[in-house]
Enzyme design. Structure first.
Site, PDB file in Angstrom:
ATOM      1  N   TYR A 126       0.925  -1.256   0.108  1.00 10.57           N
ATOM      2  CA  TYR A 126       0.019  -0.026   0.035  1.00 10.57           C
ATOM      3  C   TYR A 126       0.894   1.356   0.212  1.00 10.57           C
ATOM      4  O   TYR A 126       1.970   1.396   0.833  1.00 10.57           O
ATOM      5  CB  TYR A 126      -0.928  -0.092   1.351  1.00 10.57           C
ATOM      6  CG  TYR A 126      -1.658   1.135   1.332  1.00 10.57           C
ATOM      7  CD1 TYR A 126      -2.884   1.390   0.899  1.00 10.57           C
ATOM      8  CD2 TYR A 126      -1.043   2.388   1.792  1.00 10.57           C
ATOM      9  CE1 TYR A 126      -3.846   2.656   0.925  1.00 10.57           C
ATOM     10  CE2 TYR A 126      -1.988   3.588   2.312  1.00 10.57           C
ATOM     11  CZ  TYR A 126      -3.114   3.555   1.572  1.00 10.57           C
ATOM     12  OH  TYR A 126      -3.933   4.978   1.761  1.00 10.57           O
TER      13      TYR A 126
ATOM     14  N   GLU B  11      -3.419   7.606  -4.078  1.00 11.84           N
ATOM     15  CA  GLU B  11      -3.260   6.342  -3.534  1.00 11.84           C
ATOM     16  C   GLU B  11      -3.172   5.121  -4.176  1.00 11.84           C
ATOM     17  O   GLU B  11      -3.933   4.925  -5.446  1.00 11.84           O
ATOM     18  CB  GLU B  11      -4.704   5.981  -2.696  1.00 11.84           C
ATOM     19  CG  GLU B  11      -4.636   4.627  -1.869  1.00 11.84           C
ATOM     20  CD  GLU B  11      -6.062   4.589  -1.070  1.00 11.84           C
ATOM     21  OE1 GLU B  11      -5.940   4.756   0.313  1.00 11.84           O
ATOM     22  OE2 GLU B  11      -7.050   4.138  -1.819  1.00 11.84           O
TER      23      GLU B  11
END
Length: 392
Positions: A109, A197
Protein backbone atom coordinates in the site's frame (compact mmCIF):
# COMPACT_ATOMS: atom_id res chain seq x y z
CA UNK A 1 -12.65 16.36 -7.62
CA UNK A 2 -12.53 12.59 -7.99
CA UNK A 3 -11.63 10.81 -11.22
CA UNK A 4 -11.89 7.20 -12.40
CA UNK A 5 -9.12 4.62 -12.04
CA UNK A 6 -8.38 4.54 -15.79
CA UNK A 7 -8.06 8.35 -15.81
CA UNK A 8 -5.74 8.30 -12.81
CA UNK A 9 -3.56 5.69 -14.50
CA UNK A 10 -3.36 7.76 -17.67
CA UNK A 11 -2.05 10.68 -15.60
CA UNK A 12 0.44 8.44 -13.79
CA UNK A 13 1.62 7.00 -17.10
CA UNK A 14 2.41 10.53 -18.30
CA UNK A 15 4.70 10.93 -15.28
CA UNK A 16 6.54 7.70 -16.03
CA UNK A 17 4.87 5.63 -13.30
CA UNK A 18 4.54 1.90 -14.17
CA UNK A 19 0.89 0.88 -14.60
CA UNK A 20 -0.68 -2.08 -16.46
CA UNK A 21 -1.69 -1.74 -20.10
CA UNK A 22 -5.42 -1.23 -20.43
CA UNK A 23 -8.26 0.59 -22.11
CA UNK A 24 -11.69 1.84 -21.03
CA UNK A 25 -14.70 0.53 -22.97
CA UNK A 26 -18.38 1.40 -23.19
CA UNK A 27 -19.83 -1.85 -24.56
CA UNK A 28 -19.02 -5.55 -24.44
CA UNK A 29 -17.91 -5.85 -28.09
CA UNK A 30 -15.29 -3.17 -27.50
CA UNK A 31 -14.17 -5.09 -24.43
CA UNK A 32 -13.46 -8.28 -26.39
CA UNK A 33 -11.66 -6.38 -29.15
CA UNK A 34 -9.44 -4.52 -26.71
CA UNK A 35 -8.62 -7.69 -24.80
CA UNK A 36 -7.27 -9.21 -28.03
CA UNK A 37 -5.26 -6.05 -28.75
CA UNK A 38 -3.68 -6.20 -25.29
CA UNK A 39 -2.27 -9.66 -26.02
CA UNK A 40 -2.75 -13.01 -24.37
CA UNK A 41 -4.85 -13.35 -21.23
CA UNK A 42 -5.68 -13.38 -18.48
CA UNK A 43 -7.28 -9.94 -18.31
CA UNK A 44 -8.79 -7.92 -15.48
CA UNK A 45 -12.32 -6.61 -16.09
CA UNK A 46 -12.85 -3.66 -13.75
CA UNK A 47 -16.01 -1.61 -13.25
CA UNK A 48 -15.28 2.12 -13.13
CA UNK A 49 -17.07 4.00 -10.35
CA UNK A 50 -15.91 6.58 -7.81
CA UNK A 51 -15.66 4.15 -4.89
CA UNK A 52 -13.35 1.55 -3.41
CA UNK A 53 -14.19 -2.04 -2.52
CA UNK A 54 -15.26 -2.92 -6.06
CA UNK A 55 -13.78 -6.41 -5.94
CA UNK A 56 -15.89 -7.49 -2.97
CA UNK A 57 -19.00 -6.13 -4.70
CA UNK A 58 -18.42 -8.09 -7.91
CA UNK A 59 -16.97 -5.16 -9.84
CA UNK A 60 -13.59 -6.78 -10.62
CA UNK A 61 -13.26 -10.14 -12.37
CA UNK A 62 -10.44 -12.08 -14.00
CA UNK A 63 -11.17 -13.39 -17.50
CA UNK A 64 -9.22 -16.23 -19.10
CA UNK A 65 -10.58 -15.84 -22.64
CA UNK A 66 -11.67 -12.92 -24.80
CA UNK A 67 -15.21 -14.27 -24.78
CA UNK A 68 -15.15 -14.24 -20.98
CA UNK A 69 -14.06 -10.61 -21.13
CA UNK A 70 -17.13 -9.86 -23.24
CA UNK A 71 -19.39 -11.84 -20.91
CA UNK A 72 -18.14 -10.19 -17.70
CA UNK A 73 -18.29 -6.74 -19.27
CA UNK A 74 -21.87 -7.27 -20.46
CA UNK A 75 -22.84 -8.34 -16.94
CA UNK A 76 -21.22 -5.29 -15.39
CA UNK A 77 -22.76 -2.63 -17.61
CA UNK A 78 -25.83 -1.23 -15.94
CA UNK A 79 -25.32 -3.15 -12.71
CA UNK A 80 -25.83 -1.31 -9.42
CA UNK A 81 -22.49 -1.86 -7.73
CA UNK A 82 -22.71 -1.63 -3.95
CA UNK A 83 -19.53 -1.29 -1.88
CA UNK A 84 -18.69 -0.09 1.63
CA UNK A 85 -18.03 3.36 0.12
CA UNK A 86 -21.16 3.74 -2.03
CA UNK A 87 -23.75 3.15 0.66
CA UNK A 88 -26.74 0.86 0.10
CA UNK A 89 -27.89 2.81 -2.95
CA UNK A 90 -24.73 1.82 -4.88
CA UNK A 91 -23.59 3.28 -8.21
CA UNK A 92 -24.58 2.35 -11.76
CA UNK A 93 -21.65 1.04 -13.85
CA UNK A 94 -21.32 2.88 -17.17
CA UNK A 95 -17.61 2.36 -17.95
CA UNK A 96 -15.39 -0.71 -17.70
CA UNK A 97 -11.59 -0.94 -17.78
CA UNK A 98 -10.06 -3.91 -19.60
CA UNK A 99 -6.53 -4.46 -18.37
CA UNK A 100 -3.65 -6.85 -19.02
CA UNK A 101 -3.43 -9.37 -16.18
CA UNK A 102 -0.44 -9.54 -13.83
CA UNK A 103 1.12 -12.49 -12.01
CA UNK A 104 1.29 -11.14 -8.46
CA UNK A 105 3.87 -12.27 -5.93
CA UNK A 106 3.14 -9.68 -3.21
CA UNK A 107 0.99 -6.58 -2.56
CA UNK A 108 1.75 -3.27 -0.84
CA UNK A 109 0.00 0.00 0.00
CA UNK A 110 1.22 3.52 -0.85
CA UNK A 111 -0.36 6.95 -0.56
CA UNK A 112 0.55 10.61 -0.52
CA UNK A 113 -1.76 12.94 1.37
CA UNK A 114 -1.81 16.32 3.07
CA UNK A 115 -1.19 15.96 6.81
CA UNK A 116 -3.07 18.78 8.52
CA UNK A 117 -1.04 18.34 11.74
CA UNK A 118 2.26 19.09 10.01
CA UNK A 119 0.91 21.15 7.08
CA UNK A 120 3.05 19.00 4.80
CA UNK A 121 2.66 16.13 2.39
CA UNK A 122 3.10 12.73 4.02
CA UNK A 123 4.03 9.46 2.36
CA UNK A 124 2.22 6.52 3.96
CA UNK A 125 3.17 2.92 3.18
CA UNK A 126 2.39 -0.58 4.37
CA UNK A 127 3.26 -4.14 3.42
CA UNK A 128 -0.44 -4.92 3.95
CA UNK A 129 -1.63 -3.98 0.47
CA UNK A 130 -4.86 -4.94 -1.21
CA UNK A 131 -7.00 -4.49 1.93
CA UNK A 132 -8.74 -1.57 3.58
CA UNK A 133 -5.97 0.52 5.11
CA UNK A 134 -8.43 1.63 7.81
CA UNK A 135 -8.51 -1.96 9.10
CA UNK A 136 -4.71 -2.10 9.23
CA UNK A 137 -4.59 1.24 11.07
CA UNK A 138 -7.13 0.00 13.62
CA UNK A 139 -5.73 -3.48 14.25
CA UNK A 140 -2.00 -3.35 13.46
CA UNK A 141 -0.91 0.32 13.25
CA UNK A 142 2.73 -0.67 13.63
CA UNK A 143 2.57 -2.01 10.06
CA UNK A 144 2.05 1.48 8.61
CA UNK A 145 5.12 3.63 7.91
CA UNK A 146 5.24 7.41 7.43
CA UNK A 147 7.63 9.91 5.89
CA UNK A 148 6.96 13.66 6.08
CA UNK A 149 8.16 15.47 2.95
CA UNK A 150 9.93 18.82 3.11
CA UNK A 151 8.12 21.14 0.65
CA UNK A 152 11.39 22.73 -0.49
CA UNK A 153 13.53 19.61 -0.88
CA UNK A 154 10.74 17.30 -2.01
CA UNK A 155 10.84 13.54 -1.47
CA UNK A 156 14.52 12.64 -1.13
CA UNK A 157 16.08 9.43 -2.40
CA UNK A 158 17.04 8.69 1.20
CA UNK A 159 13.40 8.84 2.33
CA UNK A 160 12.28 6.67 -0.58
CA UNK A 161 14.97 4.06 0.20
CA UNK A 162 13.97 4.12 3.87
CA UNK A 163 10.35 3.28 2.98
CA UNK A 164 11.45 0.62 0.48
CA UNK A 165 13.56 -1.17 3.10
CA UNK A 166 10.72 -0.98 5.65
CA UNK A 167 8.45 -2.67 3.12
CA UNK A 168 10.97 -5.51 2.90
CA UNK A 169 12.08 -4.95 -0.68
CA UNK A 170 15.23 -6.64 -1.99
CA UNK A 171 17.83 -4.42 -3.66
CA UNK A 172 16.44 -4.84 -7.22
CA UNK A 173 13.04 -3.60 -5.99
CA UNK A 174 14.62 -0.83 -3.88
CA UNK A 175 16.25 0.49 -7.06
CA UNK A 176 12.81 0.54 -8.73
CA UNK A 177 10.99 1.95 -5.71
CA UNK A 178 13.10 5.10 -5.32
CA UNK A 179 12.28 6.64 -8.75
CA UNK A 180 8.72 5.26 -8.57
CA UNK A 181 8.03 7.02 -5.26
CA UNK A 182 9.62 10.24 -6.47
CA UNK A 183 7.50 10.17 -9.63
CA UNK A 184 4.37 9.61 -7.55
CA UNK A 185 5.30 12.59 -5.38
CA UNK A 186 5.88 14.74 -8.48
CA UNK A 187 2.44 13.71 -9.78
CA UNK A 188 0.88 14.66 -6.44
CA UNK A 189 2.49 18.12 -6.44
CA UNK A 190 2.23 18.96 -10.14
CA UNK A 191 -1.44 17.95 -10.34
CA UNK A 192 -2.43 19.64 -7.04
CA UNK A 193 -3.73 16.41 -5.53
CA UNK A 194 -5.29 16.13 -2.10
CA UNK A 195 -4.82 12.33 -2.18
CA UNK A 196 -2.84 9.92 -4.33
CA UNK A 197 -3.38 6.28 -3.36
CA UNK A 198 -1.91 3.10 -4.83
CA UNK A 199 -3.62 0.01 -3.44
CA UNK A 200 -2.17 -2.30 -4.30
CA UNK A 201 1.35 -1.69 -5.51
CA UNK A 202 2.34 -5.20 -6.63
CA UNK A 203 5.51 -7.17 -7.09
CA UNK A 204 5.16 -9.35 -10.19
CA UNK A 205 6.73 -12.75 -10.84
CA UNK A 206 9.24 -10.96 -13.07
CA UNK A 207 10.44 -8.83 -10.16
CA UNK A 208 8.77 -5.62 -11.35
CA UNK A 209 6.86 -3.10 -9.23
CA UNK A 210 3.53 -2.14 -10.79
CA UNK A 211 0.73 0.21 -9.68
CA UNK A 212 -2.20 -2.18 -10.06
CA UNK A 213 -4.82 0.30 -8.83
CA UNK A 214 -4.75 4.08 -8.53
CA UNK A 215 -6.89 6.73 -6.90
CA UNK A 216 -6.36 10.47 -7.39
CA UNK A 217 -8.37 13.19 -5.67
CA UNK A 218 -7.75 16.67 -7.06
CA UNK A 219 -8.04 19.92 -5.15
CA UNK A 220 -11.10 21.72 -6.52
CA UNK A 221 -9.66 25.17 -5.87
CA UNK A 222 -6.65 24.41 -8.11
CA UNK A 223 -8.53 23.04 -11.11
CA UNK A 224 -8.23 26.35 -12.95
CA UNK A 225 -4.56 25.39 -13.42
CA UNK A 226 -5.46 21.99 -14.88
CA UNK A 227 -8.11 22.44 -17.53
CA UNK A 228 -7.47 19.03 -19.11
CA UNK A 229 -7.89 17.31 -15.76
CA UNK A 230 -10.98 19.37 -14.99
CA UNK A 231 -12.55 18.00 -18.18
CA UNK A 232 -12.26 14.47 -16.74
CA UNK A 233 -15.07 15.18 -14.27
CA UNK A 234 -17.83 12.56 -14.49
CA UNK A 235 -21.11 14.20 -13.52
CA UNK A 236 -22.88 10.83 -13.49
CA UNK A 237 -20.87 9.93 -10.37
CA UNK A 238 -21.95 13.01 -8.41
CA UNK A 239 -25.06 14.04 -6.53
CA UNK A 240 -27.21 16.27 -8.80
CA UNK A 241 -27.64 18.84 -6.02
CA UNK A 242 -23.87 18.95 -5.46
CA UNK A 243 -23.40 19.58 -9.17
CA UNK A 244 -25.98 22.36 -9.09
CA UNK A 245 -24.28 23.92 -6.06
CA UNK A 246 -20.88 23.89 -7.77
CA UNK A 247 -22.29 26.03 -10.60
CA UNK A 248 -22.73 28.83 -8.04
CA UNK A 249 -19.44 28.24 -6.16
CA UNK A 250 -21.30 26.77 -3.20
CA UNK A 251 -19.73 24.05 -1.06
CA UNK A 252 -22.50 21.48 -0.68
CA UNK A 253 -22.46 17.88 0.52
CA UNK A 254 -25.66 15.88 0.90
CA UNK A 255 -26.11 13.95 4.16
CA UNK A 256 -28.76 11.56 5.46
CA UNK A 257 -30.54 13.79 8.01
CA UNK A 258 -33.65 15.98 7.80
CA UNK A 259 -32.47 19.42 8.95
CA UNK A 260 -31.16 21.59 6.14
CA UNK A 261 -28.27 23.89 7.03
CA UNK A 262 -27.15 27.12 5.38
CA UNK A 263 -24.00 28.56 6.93
CA UNK A 264 -21.10 30.77 5.92
CA UNK A 265 -17.65 29.35 6.59
CA UNK A 266 -16.59 25.70 6.75
CA UNK A 267 -15.71 25.86 10.44
CA UNK A 268 -19.06 27.34 11.39
CA UNK A 269 -20.81 24.80 9.18
CA UNK A 270 -19.10 21.92 11.00
CA UNK A 271 -19.94 23.46 14.37
CA UNK A 272 -23.57 23.91 13.29
CA UNK A 273 -23.88 20.27 12.31
CA UNK A 274 -22.29 19.22 15.59
CA UNK A 275 -24.68 21.26 17.71
CA UNK A 276 -27.68 19.95 15.77
CA UNK A 277 -26.50 16.43 16.64
CA UNK A 278 -25.97 17.52 20.26
CA UNK A 279 -29.63 18.50 20.53
CA UNK A 280 -30.78 15.22 19.00
CA UNK A 281 -31.22 16.23 15.36
CA UNK A 282 -29.61 15.09 12.09
CA UNK A 283 -28.23 17.53 9.50
CA UNK A 284 -29.36 16.95 5.92
CA UNK A 285 -26.40 18.69 4.34
CA UNK A 286 -23.20 20.63 4.65
CA UNK A 287 -23.70 23.92 2.82
CA UNK A 288 -21.20 26.77 3.00
CA UNK A 289 -22.26 29.86 1.03
CA UNK A 290 -18.82 31.41 1.54
CA UNK A 291 -17.67 34.72 2.90
CA UNK A 292 -18.57 36.86 -0.09
CA UNK A 293 -21.79 35.35 -1.38
CA UNK A 294 -24.17 37.41 -3.48
CA UNK A 295 -27.95 37.54 -3.17
CA UNK A 296 -28.15 35.22 -6.20
CA UNK A 297 -25.89 32.60 -4.57
CA UNK A 298 -27.84 32.71 -1.31
CA UNK A 299 -31.11 32.33 -3.22
CA UNK A 300 -29.77 29.33 -5.13
CA UNK A 301 -28.42 27.82 -1.90
CA UNK A 302 -31.88 28.05 -0.35
CA UNK A 303 -33.44 26.45 -3.44
CA UNK A 304 -30.97 23.55 -3.29
CA UNK A 305 -31.76 22.87 0.36
CA UNK A 306 -35.50 22.92 -0.31
CA UNK A 307 -35.15 20.60 -3.31
CA UNK A 308 -34.09 17.80 -0.96
CA UNK A 309 -37.22 15.79 -0.13
CA UNK A 310 -35.70 14.65 3.17
CA UNK A 311 -35.54 18.20 4.55
CA UNK A 312 -38.18 18.77 7.25
CA UNK A 313 -36.72 21.97 8.65
CA UNK A 314 -34.03 24.55 7.88
CA UNK A 315 -31.48 26.22 10.10
CA UNK A 316 -29.74 29.34 8.77
CA UNK A 317 -26.69 30.24 10.86
CA UNK A 318 -24.77 33.28 9.60
CA UNK A 319 -21.97 35.25 11.17
CA UNK A 320 -21.60 38.38 9.09
CA UNK A 321 -18.04 39.49 8.44
CA UNK A 322 -17.38 39.92 4.74
CA UNK A 323 -20.79 38.33 4.30
CA UNK A 324 -23.46 40.86 5.33
CA UNK A 325 -26.54 39.74 7.21
CA UNK A 326 -28.86 41.83 5.04
CA UNK A 327 -27.62 39.98 1.93
CA UNK A 328 -28.48 36.66 3.57
CA UNK A 329 -31.88 37.98 4.60
CA UNK A 330 -32.63 39.23 1.09
CA UNK A 331 -31.60 35.89 -0.40
CA UNK A 332 -33.85 33.98 1.99
CA UNK A 333 -36.79 36.25 1.18
CA UNK A 334 -36.31 35.98 -2.58
CA UNK A 335 -35.95 32.19 -2.48
CA UNK A 336 -39.01 31.82 -0.26
CA UNK A 337 -41.08 34.04 -2.53
CA UNK A 338 -40.02 32.06 -5.61
CA UNK A 339 -40.53 28.52 -4.37
CA UNK A 340 -42.29 28.84 -1.00
CA UNK A 341 -41.28 27.44 2.37
CA UNK A 342 -43.50 24.79 3.90
CA UNK A 343 -41.09 23.54 6.58
CA UNK A 344 -40.02 25.17 9.87
CA UNK A 345 -37.32 27.81 9.40
CA UNK A 346 -35.02 29.05 12.15
CA UNK A 347 -32.61 31.91 11.46
CA UNK A 348 -29.70 33.05 13.58
CA UNK A 349 -27.87 36.15 12.33
CA UNK A 350 -24.89 37.90 13.92
CA UNK A 351 -22.34 40.39 12.68
CA UNK A 352 -22.26 42.99 9.93
CA UNK A 353 -25.64 44.64 9.26
CA UNK A 354 -27.37 42.24 11.64
CA UNK A 355 -30.01 44.77 12.66
CA UNK A 356 -30.92 45.46 9.02
CA UNK A 357 -31.01 41.73 8.24
CA UNK A 358 -33.35 40.99 11.14
CA UNK A 359 -35.55 43.93 10.16
CA UNK A 360 -35.86 42.67 6.57
CA UNK A 361 -36.85 39.20 7.79
CA UNK A 362 -39.32 40.55 10.35
CA UNK A 363 -41.06 42.66 7.71
CA UNK A 364 -41.02 39.92 5.04
CA UNK A 365 -44.10 38.12 6.28
CA UNK A 366 -42.26 34.80 6.22
CA UNK A 367 -43.13 32.18 8.79
CA UNK A 368 -39.77 31.95 10.51
CA UNK A 369 -38.29 31.94 14.00
CA UNK A 370 -35.31 34.05 15.08
CA UNK A 371 -32.66 32.63 17.39
CA UNK A 372 -30.21 34.45 19.65
CA UNK A 373 -27.38 31.89 19.64
CA UNK A 374 -26.25 28.66 17.98
CA UNK A 375 -27.55 26.61 20.86
CA UNK A 376 -30.88 28.42 20.82
CA UNK A 377 -31.16 27.93 17.05
CA UNK A 378 -30.32 24.22 17.20
CA UNK A 379 -32.73 23.56 20.04
CA UNK A 380 -35.57 25.35 18.25
CA UNK A 381 -35.14 23.65 14.87
CA UNK A 382 -34.80 20.18 16.42
CA UNK A 383 -37.98 20.69 18.47
CA UNK A 384 -39.85 21.95 15.44
CA UNK A 385 -38.79 19.03 13.24
CA UNK A 386 -39.65 16.50 15.93
CA UNK A 387 -43.09 18.06 16.28
CA UNK A 388 -42.59 19.14 19.87
CA UNK A 389 -44.54 22.31 19.46
CA UNK A 390 -43.75 25.72 18.00
CA UNK A 391 -40.02 26.36 17.41
CA UNK A 392 -40.39 29.74 19.07
Amino acid sequence: MNIHEYQAKAILRNFGVPVPDGHVVYNSNQARDWARRLGEGPWAVKAQIHAGGRGKGGGIKIARTADEVKKFTREMFGMRLVTHQTGPEGKIVKRVLIEKGSNIVDEFYLSFLVDRTTDRVTLMASAEGGVNIEEVAATTPEKIFFETVDPIAGLSAYQARKIAFKLGFAMPQVKQAVPLLQKLYKTFIDCDCSLLEINPLVLTDKGDLLCLDAKLNLEDNALFRHLQIRDLRDYDEEDPMEIEASQYDLSYIALDGNIGCMVNGAGLAMATMDIIKLYGGDPANFLDVGGGATIERVTEAFKIILSDDKVEGILVNIFGGIMKCDVIATGIIEAAQQIGVSVPLVVRLEGTNVALGKKLLAESGLNLVSADSMADAAEKIVKAVKGQGDAS
